[in-house]
Design a protein around this motif. Structure first.
Motif, PDB file in Angstrom:
ATOM      1  N   LEU A 197       0.836  -1.190   0.000  1.00 43.54           N
ATOM      2  CA  LEU A 197       0.000   0.000   0.000  1.00 43.54           C
ATOM      3  C   LEU A 197       0.869   1.238   0.000  1.00 43.54           C
ATOM      4  N   PRO A 198       0.399   2.300  -0.634  1.00 42.59           N
ATOM      5  CA  PRO A 198       1.172   3.542  -0.619  1.00 42.59           C
ATOM      6  C   PRO A 198       1.329   4.056   0.808  1.00 42.59           C
ATOM      7  N   THR A 199       2.441   4.735   1.056  1.00 38.62           N
ATOM      8  CA  THR A 199       2.667   5.241   2.397  1.00 38.62           C
ATOM      9  C   THR A 199       1.799   6.450   2.704  1.00 38.62           C
ATOM     10  N   ILE A 200       1.320   7.148   1.672  1.00 34.42           N
ATOM     11  CA  ILE A 200       0.375   8.238   1.856  1.00 34.42           C
ATOM     12  C   ILE A 200      -0.928   7.815   1.186  1.00 34.42           C
ATOM     13  N   ARG A 201      -1.956   7.647   1.977  1.00 36.39           N
ATOM     14  CA  ARG A 201      -3.252   7.262   1.417  1.00 36.39           C
ATOM     15  C   ARG A 201      -4.023   8.512   1.039  1.00 36.39           C
ATOM     16  N   VAL A 202      -4.654   8.476  -0.133  1.00 27.42           N
ATOM     17  CA  VAL A 202      -5.362   9.651  -0.642  1.00 27.42           C
ATOM     18  C   VAL A 202      -6.767   9.294  -1.100  1.00 27.42           C
ATOM     19  N   ASP A 234     -17.763  21.705  -6.276  1.00 23.60           N
ATOM     20  CA  ASP A 234     -17.905  23.137  -6.561  1.00 23.60           C
ATOM     21  C   ASP A 234     -16.902  23.631  -7.604  1.00 23.60           C
ATOM     22  N   GLY A 235     -16.724  22.878  -8.667  1.00 16.23           N
ATOM     23  CA  GLY A 235     -15.831  23.283  -9.744  1.00 16.23           C
ATOM     24  C   GLY A 235     -14.353  23.191  -9.402  1.00 16.23           C
ATOM     25  N   ARG A 236     -14.014  22.388  -8.400  1.00 17.65           N
ATOM     26  CA  ARG A 236     -12.623  22.226  -7.991  1.00 17.65           C
ATOM     27  C   ARG A 236     -12.308  20.742  -7.857  1.00 17.65           C
ATOM     28  N   TYR A 237     -11.071  20.390  -8.163  1.00 15.17           N
ATOM     29  CA  TYR A 237     -10.562  19.036  -7.960  1.00 15.17           C
ATOM     30  C   TYR A 237      -9.905  19.023  -6.576  1.00 15.17           C
ATOM     31  N   VAL A 238     -10.358  18.116  -5.711  1.00 14.82           N
ATOM     32  CA  VAL A 238      -9.885  18.070  -4.332  1.00 14.82           C
ATOM     33  C   VAL A 238      -9.178  16.741  -4.075  1.00 14.82           C
ATOM     34  N   VAL A 239      -7.997  16.823  -3.486  1.00 17.05           N
ATOM     35  CA  VAL A 239      -7.249  15.640  -3.065  1.00 17.05           C
ATOM     36  C   VAL A 239      -7.035  15.761  -1.561  1.00 17.05           C
ATOM     37  N   ARG A 240      -7.424  14.712  -0.851  1.00 22.10           N
ATOM     38  CA  ARG A 240      -7.183  14.673   0.594  1.00 22.10           C
ATOM     39  C   ARG A 240      -6.165  13.568   0.865  1.00 22.10           C
ATOM     40  N   ALA A 241      -5.151  13.886   1.681  1.00 20.31           N
ATOM     41  CA  ALA A 241      -4.081  12.929   1.984  1.00 20.31           C
ATOM     42  C   ALA A 241      -3.986  12.751   3.493  1.00 20.31           C
ATOM     43  N   GLU A 242      -3.928  11.501   3.921  1.00 20.48           N
ATOM     44  CA  GLU A 242      -3.774  11.176   5.338  1.00 20.48           C
ATOM     45  C   GLU A 242      -2.311  11.326   5.741  1.00 20.48           C
ATOM     46  N   LEU A 243      -2.047  12.264   6.642  1.00 20.40           N
ATOM     47  CA  LEU A 243      -0.687  12.478   7.135  1.00 20.40           C
ATOM     48  C   LEU A 243      -0.728  12.734   8.639  1.00 20.40           C
ATOM     49  N   PRO A 244      -1.151  11.740   9.416  1.00 22.03           N
ATOM     50  CA  PRO A 244      -1.284  11.964  10.854  1.00 22.03           C
ATOM     51  C   PRO A 244       0.069  12.168  11.537  1.00 22.03           C
ATOM     52  N   MET A 286      -4.983  15.688   8.295  1.00 18.99           N
ATOM     53  CA  MET A 286      -5.478  15.533   6.928  1.00 18.99           C
ATOM     54  C   MET A 286      -5.071  16.753   6.106  1.00 18.99           C
ATOM     55  N   LEU A 287      -4.342  16.500   5.010  1.00 19.87           N
ATOM     56  CA  LEU A 287      -3.963  17.550   4.072  1.00 19.87           C
ATOM     57  C   LEU A 287      -5.025  17.595   2.978  1.00 19.87           C
ATOM     58  N   THR A 288      -5.560  18.785   2.722  1.00 16.78           N
ATOM     59  CA  THR A 288      -6.547  18.959   1.659  1.00 16.78           C
ATOM     60  C   THR A 288      -5.987  19.938   0.641  1.00 16.78           C
ATOM     61  N   VAL A 289      -5.835  19.473  -0.599  1.00 17.71           N
ATOM     62  CA  VAL A 289      -5.343  20.314  -1.691  1.00 17.71           C
ATOM     63  C   VAL A 289      -6.500  20.478  -2.668  1.00 17.71           C
ATOM     64  N   SER A 290      -6.765  21.737  -3.047  1.00 21.54           N
ATOM     65  CA  SER A 290      -7.867  22.050  -3.943  1.00 21.54           C
ATOM     66  C   SER A 290      -7.320  22.776  -5.169  1.00 21.54           C
ATOM     67  N   VAL A 291      -7.682  22.290  -6.356  1.00 23.00           N
ATOM     68  CA  VAL A 291      -7.196  22.856  -7.613  1.00 23.00           C
ATOM     69  C   VAL A 291      -8.410  23.287  -8.439  1.00 23.00           C
ATOM     70  N   GLY A 292      -8.391  24.536  -8.912  1.00 22.27           N
ATOM     71  CA  GLY A 292      -9.482  25.031  -9.735  1.00 22.27           C
ATOM     72  C   GLY A 292      -9.567  24.308 -11.067  1.00 22.27           C
ATOM     73  N   LEU A 293     -10.779  24.145 -11.550  1.00 19.07           N
ATOM     74  CA  LEU A 293     -11.004  23.510 -12.848  1.00 19.07           C
ATOM     75  C   LEU A 293     -11.534  24.563 -13.817  1.00 19.07           C
ATOM     76  N   GLY A 294     -10.773  25.624 -13.991  1.00 18.81           N
ATOM     77  CA  GLY A 294     -11.211  26.769 -14.772  1.00 18.81           C
ATOM     78  C   GLY A 294     -11.288  26.550 -16.266  1.00 18.81           C
ATOM     79  N   ALA A 295     -10.403  25.783 -16.832  1.00 15.70           N
ATOM     80  CA  ALA A 295     -10.338  25.674 -18.282  1.00 15.70           C
ATOM     81  C   ALA A 295     -11.443  24.786 -18.850  1.00 15.70           C
ATOM     82  N   GLY A 296     -12.046  23.972 -18.037  1.00 14.95           N
ATOM     83  CA  GLY A 296     -13.099  23.079 -18.518  1.00 14.95           C
ATOM     84  C   GLY A 296     -12.534  21.941 -19.334  1.00 14.95           C
TER      85      GLY A 296
END
Length: 134
Positions: free
Chosen positions: A28-33, A39-49, A111-121
């Protein structure tokens, strides 16, 4: 009166440690995501306790989001430890239309939450004319 206790025989007692030494494609990966669109954004959450924000690095390059982190081992005598120490990394491909200039990151409660805009469609598929060579 003495009672006999039946001792459980374990055929390979070191097997859990053996699995941890296999190449990463089998473990298993050492960082689980998890990832999703909201809301028009791509969200990645990573477990980093147990990490501090300064131990985490988030990078975007050519459509790839990479999270790198390092957990430093405390210098104490341990009886037993199953905690992974050292560097760990996880990369995910951004979806089409992701705007690498519109990125936010937040770390709360392990929990790390990274949010990226999806502006270009999403770009639509287009047909390319094939010319016949002579």
């Amino acid at each position: 009166m003495n009672t006999l206790a039946r001792k459980q025989w374990i055929p390979f007692p070191d097997m859990p440690e053996w699995f941890e030494t296999l190449p990463t494609k089998f473990t298993l990966p050492t960082i689980r995501v998890e990832d999703y669109t909201e809301d028009g954004r791509y969200v990645v959450r990573a477990e980093l306790p147990g990490m501090a924000p300064e131990d985490i690095d988030v990078m975007l390059n050519d459509g790839i989001l990479t999270v790198q982190a390092e957990r430093t081992e405390r210098n104490v005598e341990k009886n037993h430890s199953e905690i992974r120490y050292g560097s760990m990394s996880r990369s995910v491909s951004l979806p089409p239309g992701a705007d690498e200039n519109d990125v936010t990151a937040q770390y709360t409660d392990g929990m790390l939450t990274v949010s990226v805009g999806l502006g270009a469609g999403k770009t639509e598929a287009k047909h390319v004319e094939i010319k016949h060579g002579e």
